[in-house]
Write a protein that holds these residues in place. Structure first.
Motif, PDB file in Angstrom:
ATOM      1  N   ALA A  31       1.016  -1.186   0.066  1.00 41.34           N
ATOM      2  CA  ALA A  31       0.023   0.062  -0.070  1.00 41.34           C
ATOM      3  C   ALA A  31       0.903   1.198  -0.051  1.00 41.34           C
ATOM      4  N   ARG A  32       1.954   1.190   0.920  1.00 41.98           N
ATOM      5  CA  ARG A  32       2.853   2.262   0.869  1.00 41.98           C
ATOM      6  C   ARG A  32       3.369   2.560  -0.533  1.00 41.98           C
ATOM      7  N   GLN A  33       4.139   1.701  -1.109  1.00 38.73           N
ATOM      8  CA  GLN A  33       4.460   1.770  -2.467  1.00 38.73           C
ATOM      9  C   GLN A  33       3.655   2.297  -3.471  1.00 38.73           C
ATOM     10  N   CYS A  34       2.441   2.078  -3.303  1.00 36.04           N
ATOM     11  CA  CYS A  34       1.274   2.366  -4.016  1.00 36.04           C
ATOM     12  C   CYS A  34       0.883   3.921  -3.798  1.00 36.04           C
ATOM     13  N   GLY A  35       1.323   4.481  -2.586  1.00 34.84           N
ATOM     14  CA  GLY A  35       0.958   5.803  -2.113  1.00 34.84           C
ATOM     15  C   GLY A  35      -0.762   5.709  -1.613  1.00 34.84           C
ATOM     16  N   MET A  36      -0.866   4.331  -1.098  1.00 28.66           N
ATOM     17  CA  MET A  36      -2.341   4.208  -0.378  1.00 28.66           C
ATOM     18  C   MET A  36      -2.013   3.936   0.947  1.00 28.66           C
ATOM     19  N   GLN A  37      -3.232   4.135   1.672  1.00 28.05           N
ATOM     20  CA  GLN A  37      -3.290   3.706   3.135  1.00 28.05           C
ATOM     21  C   GLN A  37      -3.578   2.204   2.986  1.00 28.05           C
ATOM     22  N   ALA A  38      -3.319   1.664   4.188  1.00 23.90           N
ATOM     23  CA  ALA A  38      -3.480  -0.133   4.029  1.00 23.90           C
ATOM     24  C   ALA A  38      -5.043  -0.319   4.031  1.00 23.90           C
ATOM     25  N   ASP A  39      -5.801   0.610   4.761  1.00 25.71           N
ATOM     26  CA  ASP A  39      -7.240   0.090   5.085  1.00 25.71           C
ATOM     27  C   ASP A  39      -7.848   0.537   3.286  1.00 25.71           C
ATOM     28  N   ASN A  40      -7.397   1.302   2.706  1.00 24.65           N
ATOM     29  CA  ASN A  40      -7.945   1.489   1.262  1.00 24.65           C
ATOM     30  C   ASN A  40      -7.477   0.384   0.509  1.00 24.65           C
ATOM     31  N   PHE A  41      -6.246  -0.154   0.590  1.00 26.14           N
ATOM     32  CA  PHE A  41      -5.637  -1.194  -0.134  1.00 26.14           C
ATOM     33  C   PHE A  41      -6.178  -2.570   0.055  1.00 26.14           C
ATOM     34  N   LYS A  42      -6.778  -2.479   1.405  1.00 21.79           N
ATOM     35  CA  LYS A  42      -7.653  -3.823   1.868  1.00 21.79           C
ATOM     36  C   LYS A  42      -8.975  -3.811   1.180  1.00 21.79           C
ATOM     37  N   GLU A  43      -9.671  -2.663   0.995  1.00 17.08           N
ATOM     38  CA  GLU A  43     -10.796  -2.638   0.305  1.00 17.08           C
ATOM     39  C   GLU A  43     -10.724  -2.776  -1.452  1.00 17.08           C
ATOM     40  N   LEU A  44      -9.442  -2.528  -1.752  1.00 11.08           N
ATOM     41  CA  LEU A  44      -9.244  -2.850  -3.137  1.00 11.08           C
ATOM     42  C   LEU A  44      -9.185  -4.305  -3.249  1.00 11.08           C
ATOM     43  N   GLU A  45      -8.400  -5.021  -2.428  1.00 12.03           N
ATOM     44  CA  GLU A  45      -8.221  -6.261  -2.517  1.00 12.03           C
ATOM     45  C   GLU A  45      -9.480  -7.201  -2.332  1.00 12.03           C
ATOM     46  N   ALA A  46     -10.426  -6.617  -1.550  1.00 17.37           N
ATOM     47  CA  ALA A  46     -11.805  -7.242  -1.329  1.00 17.37           C
ATOM     48  C   ALA A  46     -12.420  -7.012  -2.569  1.00 17.37           C
ATOM     49  N   GLY A  47     -12.235  -6.272  -3.544  1.00 20.56           N
ATOM     50  CA  GLY A  47     -13.056  -5.844  -4.676  1.00 20.56           C
ATOM     51  C   GLY A  47     -14.125  -4.782  -4.134  1.00 20.56           C
ATOM     52  N   ASN A  48     -14.087  -3.986  -3.332  1.00 15.22           N
ATOM     53  CA  ASN A  48     -15.029  -3.129  -2.669  1.00 15.22           C
ATOM     54  C   ASN A  48     -14.414  -1.784  -3.377  1.00 15.22           C
ATOM     55  N   ALA A  49     -13.613  -1.490  -4.158  1.00 14.75           N
ATOM     56  CA  ALA A  49     -13.089  -0.173  -4.554  1.00 14.75           C
ATOM     57  C   ALA A  49     -12.697  -0.181  -6.059  1.00 14.75           C
ATOM     58  N   GLU A  50     -13.034   0.704  -6.879  1.00 13.35           N
ATOM     59  CA  GLU A  50     -12.626   0.421  -8.238  1.00 13.35           C
ATOM     60  C   GLU A  50     -11.071   1.009  -8.208  1.00 13.35           C
ATOM     61  N   LEU A  51     -10.519   0.520  -9.547  1.00 19.10           N
ATOM     62  CA  LEU A  51      -8.890   0.389  -9.253  1.00 19.10           C
ATOM     63  C   LEU A  51      -8.599   1.340 -10.654  1.00 19.10           C
ATOM     64  N   ARG A  52      -8.113   2.461 -10.387  1.00 16.79           N
ATOM     65  CA  ARG A  52      -7.738   3.259 -11.586  1.00 16.79           C
ATOM     66  C   ARG A  52      -6.626   2.517 -12.517  1.00 16.79           C
ATOM     67  N   LEU A  53      -6.468   2.752 -13.528  1.00 11.97           N
ATOM     68  CA  LEU A  53      -5.741   2.090 -14.445  1.00 11.97           C
ATOM     69  C   LEU A  53      -4.216   2.253 -14.318  1.00 11.97           C
ATOM     70  N   SER A  54      -3.826   3.361 -13.965  1.00 13.78           N
ATOM     71  CA  SER A  54      -2.365   3.788 -13.461  1.00 13.78           C
ATOM     72  C   SER A  54      -2.213   3.092 -12.144  1.00 13.78           C
ATOM     73  N   THR A  55      -3.128   2.873 -11.167  1.00 11.70           N
ATOM     74  CA  THR A  55      -2.534   2.232  -9.953  1.00 11.70           C
ATOM     75  C   THR A  55      -2.478   0.555 -10.169  1.00 11.70           C
ATOM     76  N   PHE A  56      -3.553   0.112 -11.245  1.00 14.37           N
ATOM     77  CA  PHE A  56      -3.431  -1.249 -11.524  1.00 14.37           C
ATOM     78  C   PHE A  56      -1.941  -1.685 -12.010  1.00 14.37           C
ATOM     79  N   VAL A  57      -1.678  -0.667 -13.081  1.00 14.65           N
ATOM     80  CA  VAL A  57      -0.239  -1.041 -13.711  1.00 14.65           C
ATOM     81  C   VAL A  57       0.945  -0.815 -12.855  1.00 14.65           C
ATOM     82  N   HIS A  58       0.657   0.169 -11.784  1.00 12.22           N
ATOM     83  CA  HIS A  58       1.938   0.173 -10.585  1.00 12.22           C
ATOM     84  C   HIS A  58       1.804  -1.057  -9.973  1.00 12.22           C
ATOM     85  N   ILE A  59       0.757  -1.436  -9.450  1.00 11.99           N
ATOM     86  CA  ILE A  59       0.592  -2.906  -8.554  1.00 11.99           C
ATOM     87  C   ILE A  59       1.228  -3.944  -9.372  1.00 11.99           C
ATOM     88  N   LYS A  60       0.927  -4.196 -10.632  1.00  8.12           N
ATOM     89  CA  LYS A  60       1.555  -5.115 -11.488  1.00  8.12           C
ATOM     90  C   LYS A  60       3.136  -5.020 -11.592  1.00  8.12           C
TER      91      LYS A  60
END
Length: 79
Positions: A31-60
């Motif tokens: 989460a820190r490497q993506c510039g996100m809070q851990a709680d927001n990243f948990k929501e992303l992993e749970a599928g409860n948050a939309e993922l911006r393309l730039s964030t998706f590419v960065h995570i990949k």
């Protein structure tokens, strides 16, 4: 076999989580490497948050995986 339409956010989130855990990367570190809070990243992993393309590419890139690995459908879905 589940023939319903898969929720792409839940699938991608679950794949990110599985890959992150397999590589023994903490949610806080990724989460820190993506510039996100851990709680927001948990929501992303749970599928409860939309993922911006730039964030998706960065995570990949941070995980060192292919797009196919992140979009891999679970076995219960018919292809």
């Amino acid at each position: 076999m589940n023939r319903s339409k898969p929720d792409i956010y839940k699938i991608v989130g679950a794949n990110i989580k599985a890959i992150r855990e397999a590589k023994v990367i903490s949610i806080s570190d990724l989460a820190r490497q993506c510039g996100m809070q851990a709680d927001n990243f948990k929501e992303l992993e749970a599928g409860n948050a939309e993922l911006r393309l730039s964030t998706f590419v960065h995570i990949k890139n941070l995980l060192g995986v292919s797009y196919e690995q992140l979009f891999h459908l679970p076995d219960e879905y018919e292809r």
